[in-house]
Structures are given as structure tokens and as C-alpha cells.
Design an enzyme around this catalytic site. Structure first.
Site, short mmCIF file in Angstrom:
data_model
loop_
_atom_site.label_atom_id
_atom_site.label_comp_id
_atom_site.label_asym_id
_atom_site.label_seq_id
_atom_site.Cartn_x
_atom_site.Cartn_y
_atom_site.Cartn_z
CD GLU A 1 -2.11 1.98 2.32
OE1 GLU A 1 -1.78 3.19 2.18
OE2 GLU A 1 -2.50 1.49 3.37
CG LEU A 2 3.15 1.40 -2.75
CD1 LEU A 2 3.72 1.19 -4.14
CD2 LEU A 2 4.20 1.19 -1.69
#
Length: 452
Positions: free
Chosen positions: A232-233
Site C-alpha cells: 500500500e503506497l
């Protein structure tokens, strides 16, 4: 070597912990692998009971948890219990569906003739790297489903919040998780890179920046083993306010969605597009609300906006504000007294006259800034919302559900909300589009990331 956490409150040392050497990392992974051989045989119902006890114990530590967040990353103490509530909500949901999701899926069964079924097997030792902005929430998203599925976990927290990993791991062990099944791994970058390539590590999950995520993926790709990864960026999440919305409700929630946690949320509102018919009123109300914030020492109960987690993060926000103003944006909030260069304290700011040539509309600011742009139509709003390399969440503010769905279906994003923002529902898969993520977590589908 040690990791020393400089508290954003006053730059004093809030916590320190020894780093593992490469030999110690090897030992930890080998113990994790050995523990896996027994943990995977524990019935899911027993793992569920342990996780339920974890929830009880974690809730009892709410004051300790809140203090660890405040002194390591600067969130006002008044909001610390909220993260405990979020951890429990997510953990309890994943616990509630674990037995259903992890049981065999029978495709066909004719007694005495044929039985075809799918069995979900755990992967083995997994390396989970959580982030500092919500240190417990970004941990629970993956650690709980990974353990429930029968994996062992090596947990690395950001060097900004290592104490949070220690508290989380200690609580799981107190609940009954065997010592080597869950381990806090405090390491420097060199040892972290070694870990993501370790032949016994079966999966890597990372929450953090796009740049670091790409580095991790490249490092995994360069190793000899086929190791899976989930990430998850970053985000640059937009809001679109339509003329038929409940304006007061939209303002209250969008301003909170932009400024809560000093804007340091994966899915905070970083761009706001407002229909021309309500633009002036929206801006006026947003400015009035923003002026009520109290920037200061997060340990004080009256503070509603604390410092950013690190001076370098504050400097990024100041850089984006400077770039926007030099390119024609107008700042509507007078500087707060505590907002001083060289500190981690940044006051909330609203910008108008913004455009997509500005960093504040293109790059992840991750700070308490709300740029507001006037639009004339749904088509213009959709085009601008999609004009981003990110795609984590988006929100649409209207009383017309059908119109919201029509617009939402055109947005390139992992999640979109109608009349809500900055929230993760554990029953829905948390997933990013474009450069905002790879894979997903939570929901009934979340266990698939940790099983084969």
C-alpha cells in the site's frame, strides 16, 4: 547500532532500540520457520480464540498506545484512543470471518465417487513492514490475517515508531501467540534488504512511499527465490463537491479528511474540486473551520493539530506551499504562531487559484494542506481527479446516489466514497490503483494474500 526516535514535539529522544545484525536476522528467520511448522497445525478456531484475547488485552493498553503515538509521531493525545478503536474494528472483523474464509472449498462431492476441493495452506514466514503515520493500523491490516491463516510473522515498524511494534508484539504474545511466531525486527536498511531476499521468507508486505515500495520490489526481483509481495503506497486523493450536497456536512468532513493527523493519512484529502455553483460558499466555510484548529504540543489536551512526524516531512510541505504560491496560488490562512521553519510544526493551510502545474496538486504532500479548485461540470471534475499517478481513494459529495455511482465508476481508484472520506472499512478490500498499491488487504478476500 541503535534506532533513536527523535520526538517531533521537541526533538528529544523518545525511544531507542538495538538493531539486529545480519546473523541475528538469520537466527530470527530460522526460528520463525521452525515455529511455522507447529503454528500451521494449530486449528483455526484456536488461533481465533488467541486473537480475541489479543483484542481484549490491546484495549486495556489504550493509554499506553496513545502515548506511544503522541511522543513518537506527534498525533494529539486526545485522538490516541481512536487508533485503538480502529485496530479493534479491523481485527475483530478479520477474526469473525477467519473460520469461514480458511475452511476447505468443496467444488464437488459425490460420496464414494469423487471429492474435489480447495485447501488454503499458509505460506510460511512473512515479512511485514508497517508505516509510522498509523503505526498500529498499518500493522493490524496484515499481521492479524497473516497469523490467523497460520503464517509466522517478522514485523518491522518504521524507525519513527519502533515502540509500536514492540507493544503490538508483546500483546500478541501475552494473548498466547508463541514467541517465535511473531517477532519484532528492528533493523537498518541493509538488513531489511537482506530480509526481503531471505530464502526462508515467503511473502513481503510493505506500507509506505512509492519510491521505497519500488526499491523493495526491485530487491525482491533480484533475488533467486520467487517471493510474493503486497504494497500500500502513496496517494493524492481527491474530493468532488457537487452543487446539491449538504454543504456544511461536506465542509466538516473534507476539512477533517485533509487535516486530521496533520494530513499524514494514506487516504487524506489532498485535492478538492468544487462545483462553481457552491465554490465561494465552500471556501468561506472551510476557511472559518480551519481557523478553529489549535496547533501545538500534542501532549496537551486542547491541541487538535500536532507537529508532523519529522522535520523533513514538514520541509516537504513547506516546499509544496512555496511552489504553489510562486506559481499563482493564494493562501487563505494566516500563519499559526507555532509554525516556524526548522521545526516539525506546520499550520493548516487552504489554497485557491491552484492548478495541476503545482506540486501540491500532483505530488503527495502528506501534510495539512487543502488545495481547492473550481470546476464547471462532472466531466471536468472526473478528468482532473484522474489526472494523477496515484489512485488510492476518492470521494464524491452529493445527495444523488445514482449520479455518484455514475461518476465513481469513472474514477481510477481503489476505493471511492459517497459522502465519506479518509476511512477504511475492514469488510472491503483495501486496494490501490496505479502507483498507490499492489495486491490488497482485509475483507474476506484478504486471507488469499497469505495463503496458497
Amino acid at each position: 547500532m541503535k534506532i533513536q526516535v527523535a520526538s517531533p514535539i521537541d526533538q528529544s529522544i523518545a525511544y531507542e532500540v538495538n538493531c539486529l545484525t545480519q546473523d541475528q536476522v538469520n537466527d530470527a528467520v530460522e526460528r520463525s520457520q521452525k515455529a511455522f511448522l507447529s503454528w500451521k497445525k494449530v486449528p483455526v478456531s484456536d488461533r481465533v480464540a488467541i486473537m480475541e484475547k489479543f483484542c481484549t488485552l490491546f484495549e486495556q493498553k489504550k493509554d499506553e498506545v496513545a502515548k506511544s503515538i503522541t511522543y513518537q509521531m506527534g498525533r494529539p493525545i486526545r485522538y490516541g484512543h481512536g487508533e485503538v478503536k480502529g485496530v479493534l474494528e479491523r481485527a475483530r472483523y478479520m477474526i469473525s470471518v477467519a473460520e469461514e474464509c480458511l475452511k476447505d472449498t468443496v467444488v464437488e462431492h459425490t460420496p464414494g465417487v469423487v471429492k474435489r476441493f480447495l485447501r488454503k495452506e499458509p505460506l510460511g514466514p512473512v515479512f511485514i513492514i508497517a508505516s509510522w503515520n498509523y503505526p498500529y493500523l498499518t500493522t493490524v491490516n496484515n499481521v492479524i490475517p497473516a497469523l490467523l491463516a497460520g503464517n509466522t510473522v517478522l514485523l518491522k515498524q518504521s524507525p519513527q515508531t519502533p515502540q509500536c511494534a514492540d507493544i503490538f508484539v508483546d500483546t500478541l504474545r501475552e494473548a498466547g501467540v508463541p514467541k517465535d511466531v511473531i517477532q519484532a525486527i528492528h533493523v537498518q536498511d541493509k538488513e531489511a534488504s537482506y530480509l526481503v531476499q531471505h530464502p526462508l521468507v515467503q511473502f513481503v508486505n510493505f506500507t509506505g512511499s512509492v519510491a521505497v515500495g519500488k526499491t523493495i520490489r526491485k530487491t525482491i526481483g533480484d533475488c533467486e527465490n520467487l517471493i510474493g509481495c503486497g504494497m500500500e503506497l502513496g496517494g493524492k486523493d481527491p474530493a468532488y463537491v457537487l452543487p446539491d450536497t449538504n454543504l456544511d456536512f461536506a465542509v466538516e468532513n473534507i476539512v477533517d479528511g485533509a487535516f486530521f493527523n496533520s494530513g499524514q493519512c494514506c487516504c487524506s484529502i489532498e485535492r478538492c474540486y468544487v462545483h462553481k455553483d457552491v465554490y465561494d460558499a465552500f471556501v468561506e466555510k472551510a476557511v472559518a473551520l480551519t481557523k478553529t484548529y489549535v496547533l501545538g504540543n500534542p501532549a496537551q489536551p486542547e491541541t487538535t493539530l500536532g507537529p508532523m512526524a519529522n522535520i523533513k516531512f514538514a520541509n516537504t510541505v513547506r516546499k509544496h506551499l512555496k511552489d504553489a504560491i510562486e506559481k499563482g496560488a493564494k493562501a487563505l490562512i494566516e500563519p499559526f504562531a507555532e509554525d516556524k521553519p526548522g521545526t516539525a510544526y506546520v499550520g493548516p493551510q487552504i489554497l485557491i487559484n491552484v492548478n495541476h502545474d503545482m506540486l501540491v496538486m500532483k505530488e503527495e504532500t502528506f501534510g495539512p494542506v487543502l488545495p481547492i479548485m473550481k470546476v464547471s461540470s462532472d466531466e471536468e471534475a472526473v478528468k482532473l481527479m484522474n489526472d494523477s499517478k496515484y489512485g488510492l481513494t476518492a470521494c464524491i459529495w452529493t445527495t444523488n446516489e445514482e449520479r455518484a455511482v455514475e461518476i465513481g465508476d469513472q474514477i481510477e481508484t481503489g476505493t471511492w466514497f459517497m459522502n465519506r472520506c479518509d476511512y477504511i472499512d475492514p469488510a472491503l478490500a483495501w486496494v490501490g490503483a496505479k502507483e498507490s498499491g499492489l495486491g490488497f488487504s482485509m475483507s474476506k478476500q484478504g486471507f488469499s494474500q497469505y495463503t496458497r
